[in-house]
Design an enzyme around this catalytic site. Sequence first.
Site, PDB file in Angstrom:
ATOM      1  N   ASP A   1      77.512  18.095  -8.543  1.00  0.00           N
ATOM      2  CA  ASP A   1      76.243  18.231  -9.254  1.00  0.00           C
ATOM      3  C   ASP A   1      75.556  19.491  -8.751  1.00  0.00           C
ATOM      4  O   ASP A   1      75.569  19.778  -7.548  1.00  0.00           O
ATOM      5  CB  ASP A   1      75.342  17.025  -9.001  1.00  0.00           C
TER       6      ASP A   1
ATOM      7  N   ASP B   1      77.061  15.089 -16.957  1.00  0.00           N
ATOM      8  CA  ASP B   1      75.988  14.090 -16.965  1.00  0.00           C
ATOM      9  C   ASP B   1      75.131  14.206 -18.222  1.00  0.00           C
ATOM     10  O   ASP B   1      74.744  13.194 -18.817  1.00  0.00           O
ATOM     11  CB  ASP B   1      75.107  14.240 -15.727  1.00  0.00           C
TER      12      ASP B   1
END
Length: 156
Positions: free
Chosen positions: A117, A136
Amino acid sequence: MRLVTQWAFGVFALDQASKYFVVHVIDLWSRQRIDVVPPFLNLRMAWNQGINFGLLSNGTEIMRWVLIALALAISTWVWFWVRREPHSRIVHSSAGLLIGGALGNVLDRLVYGAVADFLNMSVPGIDNPYSFNVADIAIFTGAVGLVVFTGRDKTT
Protein backbone atom coordinates in the site's frame (compact mmCIF):
# COMPACT_ATOMS: atom_id res chain seq x y z
CA MET A 1 -17.55 -12.19 -20.22
CA ARG A 2 -15.02 -10.45 -22.42
CA LEU A 3 -15.76 -7.16 -20.62
CA VAL A 4 -15.12 -8.77 -17.21
CA THR A 5 -11.80 -10.13 -18.46
CA GLN A 6 -10.74 -6.82 -20.01
CA TRP A 7 -11.46 -4.87 -16.84
CA ALA A 8 -9.82 -7.49 -14.63
CA PHE A 9 -6.68 -7.61 -16.77
CA GLY A 10 -6.51 -3.80 -17.04
CA VAL A 11 -6.86 -3.26 -13.30
CA PHE A 12 -4.40 -6.04 -12.51
CA ALA A 13 -1.81 -4.60 -14.93
CA LEU A 14 -2.26 -1.01 -13.68
CA ASP A 15 -2.07 -2.12 -10.06
CA GLN A 16 1.08 -4.19 -10.54
CA ALA A 17 2.77 -1.51 -12.70
CA SER A 18 2.05 1.18 -10.09
CA LYS A 19 3.36 -1.02 -7.27
CA TYR A 20 6.50 -1.92 -9.21
CA PHE A 21 7.17 1.74 -10.00
CA VAL A 22 6.61 2.94 -6.45
CA VAL A 23 8.39 0.11 -4.64
CA HIS A 24 11.32 -0.51 -6.99
CA VAL A 25 11.81 2.46 -9.33
CA ILE A 26 11.37 5.37 -6.93
CA ASP A 27 12.39 3.10 -4.01
CA LEU A 28 9.56 3.97 -1.66
CA TRP A 29 10.42 0.73 0.12
CA SER A 30 13.58 2.40 1.50
CA ARG A 31 12.43 6.02 1.52
CA GLN A 32 9.11 5.20 3.25
CA ARG A 33 7.49 8.56 2.40
CA ILE A 34 7.32 11.06 -0.41
CA ASP A 35 5.14 14.15 -0.23
CA VAL A 36 3.56 14.70 -3.65
CA VAL A 37 0.88 17.36 -3.00
CA PRO A 38 0.85 17.59 0.79
CA PRO A 39 -1.40 16.92 2.59
CA PHE A 40 -3.81 15.90 -0.16
CA LEU A 41 -1.69 13.24 -1.88
CA ASN A 42 1.34 11.54 -0.40
CA LEU A 43 3.17 8.29 -0.91
CA ARG A 44 3.54 6.33 2.32
CA MET A 45 4.89 2.78 2.18
CA ALA A 46 2.86 0.30 4.19
CA TRP A 47 2.97 -3.49 4.04
CA ASN A 48 -0.54 -4.64 4.87
CA GLN A 49 -0.70 -8.23 6.08
CA GLY A 50 -4.43 -8.03 6.69
CA ILE A 51 -7.42 -6.63 4.84
CA ASN A 52 -8.57 -2.98 4.79
CA PHE A 53 -7.06 -0.83 7.54
CA GLY A 54 -4.92 -3.78 8.68
CA LEU A 55 -7.88 -5.82 9.94
CA LEU A 56 -7.07 -9.52 10.42
CA SER A 57 -3.34 -8.85 10.34
CA ASN A 58 -1.90 -11.01 13.06
CA GLY A 59 1.38 -11.61 11.24
CA THR A 60 1.05 -15.37 10.96
CA GLU A 61 1.89 -17.22 7.79
CA ILE A 62 -1.39 -19.13 7.95
CA MET A 63 -3.40 -15.88 7.83
CA ARG A 64 -1.53 -14.89 4.65
CA TRP A 65 -2.68 -18.11 2.97
CA VAL A 66 -6.22 -17.79 4.36
CA LEU A 67 -6.50 -14.31 2.83
CA ILE A 68 -5.10 -15.57 -0.50
CA ALA A 69 -7.63 -18.43 -0.52
CA LEU A 70 -10.46 -16.08 0.44
CA ALA A 71 -9.62 -13.61 -2.35
CA LEU A 72 -9.39 -16.42 -4.91
CA ALA A 73 -12.67 -17.94 -3.72
CA ILE A 74 -14.53 -14.62 -3.89
CA SER A 75 -13.06 -13.83 -7.32
CA THR A 76 -14.05 -17.26 -8.63
CA TRP A 77 -17.54 -16.97 -7.18
CA VAL A 78 -18.06 -13.49 -8.71
CA TRP A 79 -16.79 -14.76 -12.09
CA PHE A 80 -19.23 -17.69 -12.18
CA TRP A 81 -22.10 -15.65 -10.72
CA VAL A 82 -21.79 -12.98 -13.44
CA ARG A 83 -21.38 -15.67 -16.10
CA ARG A 84 -24.42 -17.64 -14.98
CA GLU A 85 -27.11 -15.17 -16.09
CA PRO A 86 -27.34 -11.99 -18.14
CA HIS A 87 -26.16 -8.79 -16.48
CA SER A 88 -25.65 -5.24 -17.66
CA ARG A 89 -22.31 -3.92 -18.90
CA ILE A 90 -21.87 -1.96 -15.68
CA VAL A 91 -22.22 -5.16 -13.63
CA HIS A 92 -19.65 -6.89 -15.86
CA SER A 93 -17.32 -3.90 -15.48
CA SER A 94 -17.81 -3.90 -11.71
CA ALA A 95 -17.05 -7.62 -11.53
CA GLY A 96 -13.88 -7.08 -13.55
CA LEU A 97 -12.77 -4.27 -11.23
CA LEU A 98 -13.29 -6.45 -8.16
CA ILE A 99 -11.59 -9.51 -9.66
CA GLY A 100 -8.61 -7.57 -11.06
CA GLY A 101 -8.04 -5.78 -7.77
CA ALA A 102 -8.33 -8.96 -5.72
CA LEU A 103 -5.85 -10.78 -7.97
CA GLY A 104 -3.43 -7.85 -7.76
CA ASN A 105 -3.42 -8.07 -3.98
CA VAL A 106 -3.11 -11.88 -4.15
CA LEU A 107 0.05 -11.53 -6.23
CA ASP A 108 1.48 -9.12 -3.65
CA ARG A 109 0.85 -11.62 -0.87
CA LEU A 110 2.57 -14.33 -2.92
CA VAL A 111 5.59 -12.19 -3.89
CA TYR A 112 6.08 -9.93 -0.84
CA GLY A 113 4.17 -11.74 1.89
CA ALA A 114 1.94 -8.66 2.31
CA VAL A 115 0.05 -6.15 0.17
CA ALA A 116 2.03 -3.09 -0.93
CA ASP A 117 0.00 0.00 0.00
CA PHE A 118 1.39 3.42 -0.87
CA LEU A 119 -1.31 6.02 -1.60
CA ASN A 120 -2.15 8.30 1.32
CA MET A 121 -4.63 11.14 1.25
CA SER A 122 -5.30 13.63 4.01
CA VAL A 123 -6.77 17.10 4.46
CA PRO A 124 -5.28 20.08 6.30
CA GLY A 125 -5.45 19.47 10.02
CA ILE A 126 -6.27 15.78 9.75
CA ASP A 127 -3.46 13.29 9.22
CA ASN A 128 -4.75 10.03 7.75
CA PRO A 129 -2.45 7.21 8.93
CA TYR A 130 -3.70 4.67 6.37
CA SER A 131 -2.40 3.90 2.89
CA PHE A 132 -4.07 2.06 0.04
CA ASN A 133 -3.34 1.07 -3.57
CA VAL A 134 -4.93 0.85 -7.01
CA ALA A 135 -6.26 -2.66 -6.28
CA ASP A 136 -8.04 -1.41 -3.17
CA ILE A 137 -9.74 1.35 -5.17
CA ALA A 138 -10.84 -1.19 -7.79
CA ILE A 139 -12.13 -3.69 -5.21
CA PHE A 140 -14.15 -1.01 -3.43
CA THR A 141 -15.54 0.46 -6.66
CA GLY A 142 -16.34 -2.98 -8.06
CA ALA A 143 -18.11 -4.12 -4.89
CA VAL A 144 -20.21 -0.94 -4.75
CA GLY A 145 -21.04 -1.33 -8.45
CA LEU A 146 -22.17 -4.92 -7.94
CA VAL A 147 -24.41 -3.93 -5.03
CA VAL A 148 -25.90 -0.86 -6.71
CA PHE A 149 -26.38 -2.17 -10.25
CA THR A 150 -27.22 -5.86 -9.79
CA GLY A 151 -30.88 -6.66 -10.28
CA ARG A 152 -31.57 -3.70 -12.51
CA ASP A 153 -32.42 -3.93 -16.20
CA LYS A 154 -30.54 -7.04 -17.34
CA THR A 155 -29.00 -6.76 -20.78
CA THR A 156 -26.07 -8.61 -22.25
